[in-house]
Design a protein around this motif. Structure first.
Motif, mmCIF file in Angstrom:
data_model
loop_
_atom_site.group_PDB
_atom_site.id
_atom_site.type_symbol
_atom_site.label_atom_id
_atom_site.label_comp_id
_atom_site.label_asym_id
_atom_site.label_seq_id
_atom_site.Cartn_x
_atom_site.Cartn_y
_atom_site.Cartn_z
ATOM 1 N N LYS A 98 0.711 -1.270 -0.145
ATOM 2 C CA LYS A 98 0.391 0.420 0.507
ATOM 3 C C LYS A 98 0.457 1.521 0.484
ATOM 4 O O LYS A 98 0.102 2.070 -0.579
ATOM 5 N N MET A 99 1.598 0.998 0.612
ATOM 6 C CA MET A 99 2.715 2.526 0.753
ATOM 7 C C MET A 99 3.361 2.290 -0.693
ATOM 8 O O MET A 99 3.648 3.856 -0.985
ATOM 9 N N GLU A 100 3.459 1.629 -1.268
ATOM 10 C CA GLU A 100 4.840 1.828 -3.157
ATOM 11 C C GLU A 100 3.238 2.731 -3.670
ATOM 12 O O GLU A 100 3.607 3.493 -4.470
ATOM 13 N N LEU A 101 2.287 2.333 -2.526
ATOM 14 C CA LEU A 101 1.150 3.214 -4.230
ATOM 15 C C LEU A 101 0.614 4.456 -4.059
ATOM 16 O O LEU A 101 0.608 4.924 -4.275
ATOM 17 N N GLN A 102 0.994 4.178 -3.027
ATOM 18 C CA GLN A 102 0.531 5.769 -2.022
ATOM 19 C C GLN A 102 1.763 6.487 -1.909
ATOM 20 O O GLN A 102 1.626 7.841 -2.587
ATOM 21 N N ALA A 103 2.903 6.228 -2.571
ATOM 22 C CA ALA A 103 4.322 7.278 -2.841
ATOM 23 C C ALA A 103 4.300 7.423 -4.077
ATOM 24 O O ALA A 103 4.371 8.688 -4.205
ATOM 25 N N LEU A 104 3.761 6.456 -4.904
ATOM 26 C CA LEU A 104 3.514 6.867 -6.452
ATOM 27 C C LEU A 104 2.515 8.097 -6.821
ATOM 28 O O LEU A 104 2.758 9.136 -7.700
ATOM 29 N N PHE A 105 1.456 7.212 -5.846
ATOM 30 C CA PHE A 105 -0.160 8.282 -6.171
ATOM 31 C C PHE A 105 0.213 9.734 -5.636
ATOM 32 O O PHE A 105 -0.262 11.000 -5.760
ATOM 33 N N GLY A 106 1.820 9.910 -4.392
ATOM 34 C CA GLY A 106 1.831 11.227 -3.655
ATOM 35 C C GLY A 106 2.166 12.079 -5.238
ATOM 36 O O GLY A 106 2.213 13.467 -4.500
ATOM 37 N N ALA A 107 2.812 11.889 -5.857
ATOM 38 C CA ALA A 107 4.197 11.937 -6.839
ATOM 39 C C ALA A 107 2.888 12.489 -8.555
ATOM 40 O O ALA A 107 2.995 13.383 -9.081
ATOM 41 N N GLN A 108 1.688 12.265 -7.883
ATOM 42 C CA GLN A 108 0.244 12.435 -8.877
ATOM 43 C C GLN A 108 0.476 14.277 -9.732
ATOM 44 O O GLN A 108 -0.003 15.112 -8.407
ATOM 45 N N TRP A 109 -0.029 14.432 -11.092
ATOM 46 C CA TRP A 109 0.166 15.760 -11.644
ATOM 47 C C TRP A 109 -1.110 16.119 -11.208
ATOM 48 O O TRP A 109 -2.296 15.402 -10.982
ATOM 49 N N ARG A 110 -1.555 17.357 -11.220
ATOM 50 C CA ARG A 110 -2.807 17.870 -11.123
ATOM 51 C C ARG A 110 -3.960 17.620 -12.114
ATOM 52 O O ARG A 110 -4.704 17.339 -12.452
ATOM 53 N N ASP A 111 -2.920 17.228 -13.567
ATOM 54 C CA ASP A 111 -4.157 16.500 -14.555
ATOM 55 C C ASP A 111 -4.206 15.220 -14.787
ATOM 56 O O ASP A 111 -5.158 14.828 -15.217
ATOM 57 N N GLY A 112 -4.102 14.549 -13.194
ATOM 58 C CA GLY A 112 -3.957 12.909 -13.027
ATOM 59 C C GLY A 112 -2.977 12.692 -13.866
ATOM 60 O O GLY A 112 -3.279 11.499 -13.030
ATOM 61 N N ARG A 113 -1.951 12.625 -14.415
ATOM 62 C CA ARG A 113 -1.045 12.309 -14.694
ATOM 63 C C ARG A 113 0.187 11.637 -13.972
ATOM 64 O O ARG A 113 0.265 12.376 -12.902
ATOM 65 N N VAL A 114 0.404 10.137 -13.986
ATOM 66 C CA VAL A 114 1.342 9.989 -13.364
ATOM 67 C C VAL A 114 2.383 9.444 -13.502
ATOM 68 O O VAL A 114 2.997 8.904 -14.744
ATOM 69 N N PRO A 115 3.437 10.492 -13.341
ATOM 70 C CA PRO A 115 4.757 10.283 -13.483
ATOM 71 C C PRO A 115 5.552 8.957 -13.158
ATOM 72 O O PRO A 115 5.310 7.954 -13.019
ATOM 73 N N HIS A 116 5.915 8.981 -15.008
ATOM 74 C CA HIS A 116 7.072 7.579 -15.185
ATOM 75 C C HIS A 116 8.321 7.495 -14.252
ATOM 76 O O HIS A 116 7.995 6.178 -13.667
ATOM 77 N N ILE A 117 8.304 8.463 -13.874
ATOM 78 C CA ILE A 117 9.366 8.220 -12.723
ATOM 79 C C ILE A 117 9.396 9.633 -11.585
ATOM 80 O O ILE A 117 9.126 10.596 -11.836
ATOM 81 N N VAL A 118 9.793 9.029 -10.520
ATOM 82 C CA VAL A 118 9.444 9.675 -9.111
ATOM 83 C C VAL A 118 11.319 9.657 -8.779
ATOM 84 O O VAL A 118 11.709 8.708 -8.363
#
Ligand code: 9WN
Length: 408
Positions: free
Chosen positions: A52-72
């Motif tokens: 859960k932490m893994e996915l939450q960390a990634l989605f924590g860097a989601q952009w305002r337009d909804g995009r999930v960047p390929h690298i954080v």
């Protein structure tokens, strides 16, 4: 089997960064988007908390337009450790994290659903659902053409960077004149990685996209069967998640059905799905294993599924050894160069999931090959599909994570 699982967990522990997992300590020292989804799927089997932490960390860097960047990017890692780093991408997520500006196949809703199945925690699901929906909305708004298919604007977005399917559209890209130092070849033999010319084109494309504010596709715009399948599998998973949360699953299911029909209409032919050039409308025929991954789709017509299975058996040696990333009979096949032939565990895992309902016997064979591969080669990034000799980096996180899932 217990020993394999123990070794796999040891790799995942060693690659854990306290809130996310690096794909590999030296070659990939940041957080990658689709890697984290696969890692969460494996972690759910032994540490749902980390999953859960893994996915939450990634989605924590989601952009305002909804995009999930390929690298954080990890701020503690020096700029020189990976190219292209934050100074190249020049962008920050609302959270303040430096990120890239492109995306990867959206396998995250599928991962979130599997994490929930392993550890039914409605709080996690409730928190991640709107973020997963926003990720899909970004793709529909920014990347969907009138034919209903999603477009990727960089080979890195496919996750299969130097797939032979990209050879034709990439040849039209003017290589960058910028001087840069590749870091990947410090860690892995150059013959197992994309070429310098590939890199000069990757950099040119990324810089051009960056210079439009990450808005306008440039010379490279393709419709990839794996990326589109991931998007549809996400809608199917979102339907399940919505039902648990008391939300309406029907729009997700309808979307999945319509997008599946669009894929069959535009990307299917000769027993395999093929990418298509969105600029020219021309199919990018190649022997890429991405063309088999639509077997994941629940509403794929039976005749198409049967034809894909026949291709998997006849051209990809299904049942005889680990799945090659490119059909060995294709002229571009190279058993040791990255996405042009070696076997990768994430592709095998996706195929395994796709075969379970339709052909449990073949699914079993794919699972057995995944385990045989890691037993023989360790958790390498990729292996020669004929000799099972390991290539790329060692202790690669998704190889370990998905082996844990297959063994569960
Ligand atoms: C560029 C991290 C990533 C994977 C990709 C794989 C490779 C990066 C690179 O590593 O790509 O994104 O530097 O080559 O192709 O699928 O997500 O493991």
């Amino acid at each position: 089997m217990i020993a394999v699982r123990r070794r796999a967990v040891r790799v995942l522990l060693a690659n854990w960064e306290g809130g996310h997992t690096v794909p590999s300590r030296r070659l990939y020292p940041h957080q990658w988007s689709w890697d984290s989804a696969f890692i969460a799927i494996g972690n759910a089997r032994w540490s749902p908390r980390r999953a859960k932490m893994e996915l939450q960390a990634l989605f924590g860097a989601q952009w305002r337009d909804g995009r999930v960047p390929h690298i954080v990017f990890n701020p503690r890692v020096p700029e020189e450790a990976y190219f292209p780093g934050p100074r190249f991408w020049r962008v920050r997520a609302p959270s303040g994290a430096a990120t890239s500006g492109i995306v990867q196949p959206p396998v995250h809703a599928l991962a979130a659903w599997r994490v929930y199945r392993a550890d039914p925690d409605p709080v996690f699901l409730r928190r991640i659902y709107p973020r997963l929906v926003a990720q899909q909305e970004f793709l529909r708004a920014a990347r969907r053409g009138p034919d209903g298919l999603l477009v990727i604007v960089h080979p890195w977005e496919s996750g299969m960077d130097n797939s032979p399917a990209w050879d034709v559209p990439l040849a039209a890209v003017e290589p960058t004149r910028m001087v840069f130092i590749r870091r990947d070849v410090d860690h892995v033999a150059a013959a197992e990685r994309p070429t310098d010319l590939d890199y000069a084109r990757y950099v040119a494309l990324a810089a051009a996209y960056r210079d439009t504010g990450y808005r306008e596709a440039g010379a490279f715009a393709v419709q990839d069967p794996l990326f589109n399948t991931a998007y549809i599998a996400a809608e199917t998973a979102l339907a399940e998640i919505a039902a648990v949360l008391g939300e309406d699953p029907v729009p997700h299911r309808r979307e999945a059905e319509e997008a599946t029909a669009a894929m069959v209409a535009h990307l299917y032919g000769d027993g395999l799905f093929h990418a298509r050039d969105a600029h020219t409308g021309k199919p990018l025929a190649s022997g890429s294993a991405a063309g088999l991954i639509p077997l994941l789709l629940p509403t794929l017509p039976d005749a198409v599924a049967d034809a894909l299975i026949a291709t998997a058996v006849n051209r990809f040696r299904l049942g005889l050894g680990p799945l090659p990333s490119c059909a060995p009979d294709a002229p571009e096949f190279d058993p040791t160069r990255y996405w042009r032939g070696p076997s990768w565990i994430n592709l095998a895992w996706l195929l395994w999931r796709g075969l379970r309902r339709r052909r449990p016997d073949l699914a079993e064979a794919v699972a057995a090959d995944i385990i045989r591969t890691v037993q023989q080669a360790g958790f390498r990034e990729y292996v020669d599909p004929f000799t099972l000799t390991g290539h790329g980096c060692e202790d690669f996180s998704w190889s370990a994570a998905l082996a844990v899932d297959v063994l569960a």
